[in-house]
Design a protein around this motif. Structure first.
Motif, PDB file in Angstrom:
ATOM      1  N   LYS A  98       0.822  -1.207   0.000  1.00  0.00           N
ATOM      2  CA  LYS A  98       0.000   0.000   0.000  1.00  0.00           C
ATOM      3  C   LYS A  98       0.857   1.258   0.000  1.00  0.00           C
ATOM      4  CE  LYS A  98      -2.373  -1.539   3.663  1.00  0.00           C
ATOM      5  NZ  LYS A  98      -2.133  -2.988   3.753  1.00  0.00           N
ATOM      6  N   THR A  99       2.042   1.153   0.611  1.00  0.00           N
ATOM      7  CA  THR A  99       2.864   2.354   0.779  1.00  0.00           C
ATOM      8  C   THR A  99       3.225   2.999  -0.555  1.00  0.00           C
ATOM      9  OG1 THR A  99       3.828   1.157   2.624  1.00  0.00           O
ATOM     10  CG2 THR A  99       4.835   3.255   2.044  1.00  0.00           C
ATOM     11  N   ILE A 100       3.597   2.171  -1.494  1.00  0.00           N
ATOM     12  CA  ILE A 100       4.053   2.724  -2.772  1.00  0.00           C
ATOM     13  C   ILE A 100       2.882   3.408  -3.500  1.00  0.00           C
ATOM     14  CG2 ILE A 100       3.714   0.759  -4.346  1.00  0.00           C
ATOM     15  CD1 ILE A 100       7.026   2.538  -4.013  1.00  0.00           C
ATOM     16  N   ILE A 126      -3.934   8.554   5.179  1.00  0.00           N
ATOM     17  CA  ILE A 126      -4.059   8.069   6.546  1.00  0.00           C
ATOM     18  C   ILE A 126      -3.773   6.580   6.505  1.00  0.00           C
ATOM     19  CG2 ILE A 126      -5.591   7.821   8.512  1.00  0.00           C
ATOM     20  CD1 ILE A 126      -7.252  10.142   7.238  1.00  0.00           C
ATOM     21  N   ASP A 127      -2.612   6.204   7.045  1.00  0.00           N
ATOM     22  CA  ASP A 127      -2.189   4.811   6.912  1.00  0.00           C
ATOM     23  C   ASP A 127      -2.631   3.996   8.108  1.00  0.00           C
ATOM     24  OD1 ASP A 127      -0.993   2.576   5.857  1.00  0.00           O
ATOM     25  OD2 ASP A 127       0.956   2.976   6.761  1.00  0.00           O
ATOM     26  N   GLU A 128      -2.857   2.721   7.857  1.00  0.00           N
ATOM     27  CA  GLU A 128      -3.137   1.768   8.914  1.00  0.00           C
ATOM     28  C   GLU A 128      -4.217   2.281   9.840  1.00  0.00           C
ATOM     29  OE1 GLU A 128      -1.819  -1.016   8.642  1.00  0.00           O
ATOM     30  OE2 GLU A 128       0.130  -0.788   7.679  1.00  0.00           O
ATOM     31  N   GLN A 129      -5.267   2.728   9.242  1.00  0.00           N
ATOM     32  CA  GLN A 129      -6.354   3.267  10.027  1.00  0.00           C
ATOM     33  C   GLN A 129      -6.914   2.216  10.956  1.00  0.00           C
ATOM     34  OE1 GLN A 129      -9.436   5.435   8.334  1.00  0.00           O
ATOM     35  NE2 GLN A 129     -10.991   4.540   9.616  1.00  0.00           N
TER      36      GLN A 129
HETATM   37 MG    MG Z   1       1.703  -0.422   5.489  1.00  0.00          MG
END
Ligand code: MG
Ligand code: ADP
Length: 701
Positions: free
Chosen positions: A304-306, A398-401
């Motif tokens: 997901k990061t990329i 918003i990561d890893e919600q």
């Molecule tokens: Mg991640």
């Protein structure tokens, strides 16, 4: 049609006086006819069937018998005193037993009369009896009245004492039922009813309490579940559509050099097709002039990061700032490290800001943000809790919600006249039904493909008596140059004991894996941040082989060389947490392993959790099992969602119906979002009654 009928106070039902009325209000929240009608049975007992006494077995819940009473007697003394009646039919004799009301029972039964007996058989030393059965004379009328699927209702101890046990509530339902003469308004349009072949609401509300056949009961259930799911979805989708209509968003009209250079020259690997598709969905979204609110669902390690980074590059290409927020400092700093490496050749100015950045550095960063010098800011979720001023923030990731709901998103909206585009990335896959509801106001993208070459993680469940084997396995793997996580639970209520477990575990590992050959990191929430960072970094750099930790490492941490995850007291973790933890390994080229350590004795539920983990690596499948085990109420984020107002629909079981209801609601929103057409009037009336939900979504827009 009298619209007020359903709002009539409960006292107007025969059999409800002031005292019972008070009790119904207090104990069950039943104030009106509508409340009683929607107090649905929790199950049904088939009273169409009569059993023979010789058919009784331990696995029958409730049964109905017919026979005569050949003898009664009072046995025992004081507390053991009981009234026993011997019921006989053509096949045998069974004891009916009462411990209360003995005086009243004496002389009640006559030998010549045939009785209907209903109750739950008990087995004791291989012999059956029925404690406190219902007994009625087997008159023709009684047989006719009772030969049905009979509804059973939940009630409380104090209600039972006032005669409001299941049967008492059933009687009230009967008394209310006779008052219903076409006064139950329809709440769906004729078209929706027709399209989905639903029975009328009135019919459904009758059948649910007094089903005339299993088939009609099924139809009644379907109709009432549909109502709940449809209106919940209608609310969410109307909100979403309203939001889209009134909020404009920045237009990112082009894809420029940052994106293109990165894609062509610096991307360290080929994107998966799923990643490409999601990036495309985002590109389309941000060019429309509407604000994007998109959820990216993807299993741990799906990359997901990329996707987040490349979306942020589009923002920068269009002259905007972007920001990425993670739930913990550790995770935020890992993101910062990783992303810095990636964007270095592009000459992008990226900075890191969390609550622990203080003093001069903080002041400088704030200034640079306000001036627009900083292009990408990485930080914790605190960034929107304590607003930081950007020059022109255009894109927020918003990561890893986890605990990050509607409320927080609406904060972003209020902060800016034109809100930034928002990309939410889930920490754990969640079942589709939940996603549709919890995040129903978002558009969703799914990364349903892992990067190539990943070897599925092998998961084993071991009990404490196999500990030596587990340690031997760790030793082998370390000899191969791999690193190991050993994770302990840390749960608020028992924090002290947990911490002790962790420290003892650490000490015993130190004995098993002594210096200088081995080195061990330890990380837990009670450490100071710089201590934590120091220990983390040693592990990340490969200076320590074992990392002993609490769940602080749960999300996001990325150490590709770590290939074993040992989870201690695994029975104390929920499924999604186990899956998250396991996702910390399997990130490199090597075969990875997860070992679930538990005590020997396990509850049924814990067993299912361990089996599920050993069986599959698929986060979506795991989330479905989780939902079935725990129910939606215990799953994070459901509190404010309206799911908990559901009385008959069940998100774990009614997935298909939810999809159908959502589609139906979408069709209404697409054609008549304001419910202005005459045919949609029933829905409009129902919504304005607000009878079905306490949730206030008005804050969202
Ligand atoms: Mg991640
Ligand atoms: P998550 O979805 O759990 O946040 P990450 O974005 O952290 O996953 O990615 C996990 C790992 O996979 C990282 O090391 C990342 O560099 C790598 N990765 C991501 N996409 C690809 C890809 N298309 N090919 C190969 N490796 C990838």
């Amino acid at each position: 049609m009298k619209p007020d009928f359903l709002q009539t106070p409960i006292e107007y039902v025969k059999g409800v006086g002031p005292q019972r009325g008070e009790m119904l209000r207090k104990e069950l929240g039943i104030h009106t006819f509508l409340h009683l009608l929607t107090y649905y049975p929790y199950r049904y007992v088939d009273r169409t069937k009569f059993f023979n006494i010789n058919e009784i077995s331990a696995d029958l819940p409730f049964i109905q018998l017919r026979g005569t009473i050949i003898k009664t007697e009072v046995l025992g003394e004081k507390r053991a005193k009981r009234f026993v009646a011997y019921l006989k039919d053509a096949t045998g004799i069974i004891e009916l037993v009462w411990f209360q009301g003995i005086k009243w029972l004496e002389g009640k039964f006559t030998g010549a009369t045939e009785y209907i007996v209903f109750g739950r058989p008990n087995e004791f030393h291989g012999k059956f009896s029925i404690p406190h059965p219902e007994v009625d004379v087997a008159s023709e009328e009684n047989i006719r009245l009772q030969s049905a699927l009979q509804a059973m209702y939940n009630s409380s101890e104090s209600m039972k004492n006032r005669g409001l046990d299941s049967k008492g509530i059933f009687k009230l339902q009967q008394n209310l039922n006779v008052l219903i003469h076409t006064n139950i308004p329809e709440i769906l349009s004729e078209k929706v009813i027709r399209d989905h072949r639903l029975i009328s609401r009135e019919e459904a509300l009758k059948q649910i309490h007094f089903p005339q056949s299993p088939a009609l009961l099924k139809q009644a259930e379907t109709r009432l579940k549909f109502d709940e799911l449809f209106f919940l979805q209608l609310k969410i989708l109307r909100q979403k559509s309203y939001h889209k209509a009134v909020t404009s968003g920045f237009v990112f009209s082009k894809v420029g050099n940052f994106f293109n250079d990165f894609y062509k020259q610096y991307l360290p690997f080929e994107l998966t097709n799923a990643q490409k598709r999601v990036i495309k969905e985002i590109r389309v979204d941000v060019a429309t002039g509407k604000q994007m609110n998109r959820l990216v669902q993807g299993d741990v390690g799906s990359g997901k990061t990329i996707v987040a980074l490349m979306s942020m590059l589009i923002a920068i290409d269009n002259g905007f700032q972007a920001c990425l927020m993670a739930p913990t400092e550790i995770l935020a700093s890992q993101h910062f490290e990783g992303l810095s490496q990636l964007v270095k050749p592009l000459g992008i100015k990226m900075e890191f800001l969390t609550g622990s950045v203080k003093g001069k550095t903080r002041a400088r960063l704030l200034q640079e943000l306000a001036d627009g010098d900083i292009q990408i800011l990485v930080g914790t979720h605190a960034l929107i809790e304590n607003p930081v001023i950007f020059k022109n923030l255009g894109f927020v990731v918003i990561d890893e919600q986890h605990r990050f709901g509607v409320e927080q998103r609406s904060k972003l909206h209020r902060k800016n006249s034109i809100p930034p585009h928002v990309l939410v990335m889930t920490a754990t896959p969640i079942p589709r039904t939940l996603a549709m509801t919890l995040y129903g106001d978002l558009d969703t993208s799914v990364i349903d493909e892992l990067p190539p070459g990943r070897k599925p993680i092998q998961t084993r469940h071991m009990t404490d008596n196999q500990r030596l084997r587990m340690l031997g396995f760790i030793r082998e793997q370390i000899a191969l140059g791999r690193q190991v996580y050993v994770v302990y639970p840390l749960i608020k209520e028992s924090e002290k004991i947990d911490l002790k477990n962790l420290e003892e575990g650490f000490e015993s590992l130190e004995r098993e894996f002594p210096l200088p050959e081995y080195r061990i990191s330890i990380v837990h929430g009670k450490q100071k941040n710089d201590r934590k960072d120091f220990e983390m970094q040693r592990f990340v750099k490969g200076e320590t082989q074992i990392m002993v930790a609490t769940t602080v490492i749960e999300v996001g941490v990325n150490v590709p060389n770590a290939s074993i995850m040992v989870i201690e007291n695994a029975e104390r973790f929920g499924l999604s947490q186990l899956h998250q933890l396991r996702g910390r390994v399997g990130r490199g080229a090597e075969q990875s392993y997860c070992v679930l350590m538990t005590s020997f004795k396990l509850s049924r539920e814990s067993k299912i959790r361990m089996e599920t983990m050993c069986r599959t690596n698929d986060g979506f499948e795991i989330s479905e099992v989780d939902l079935k085990l725990r129910g939606p109420g215990d799953i994070e984020g459901t509190q404010q969602s309206g799911i908990l107002d559901l009385r008959i629909a069940d998100l774990a079981k009614d997935q298909q119906l939810l999809q159908i209801a959502r589609n139906a609601a979408q069709e209404i929103v697409d054609t008549d979002a304001n419910l202005e057409r005459p045919e949609n009037l029933p829905m409009k009336n129902f919504i304005s009654m607000k009878a079905f939900s306490k949730t206030d979504w008005s804050k969202v827009a």
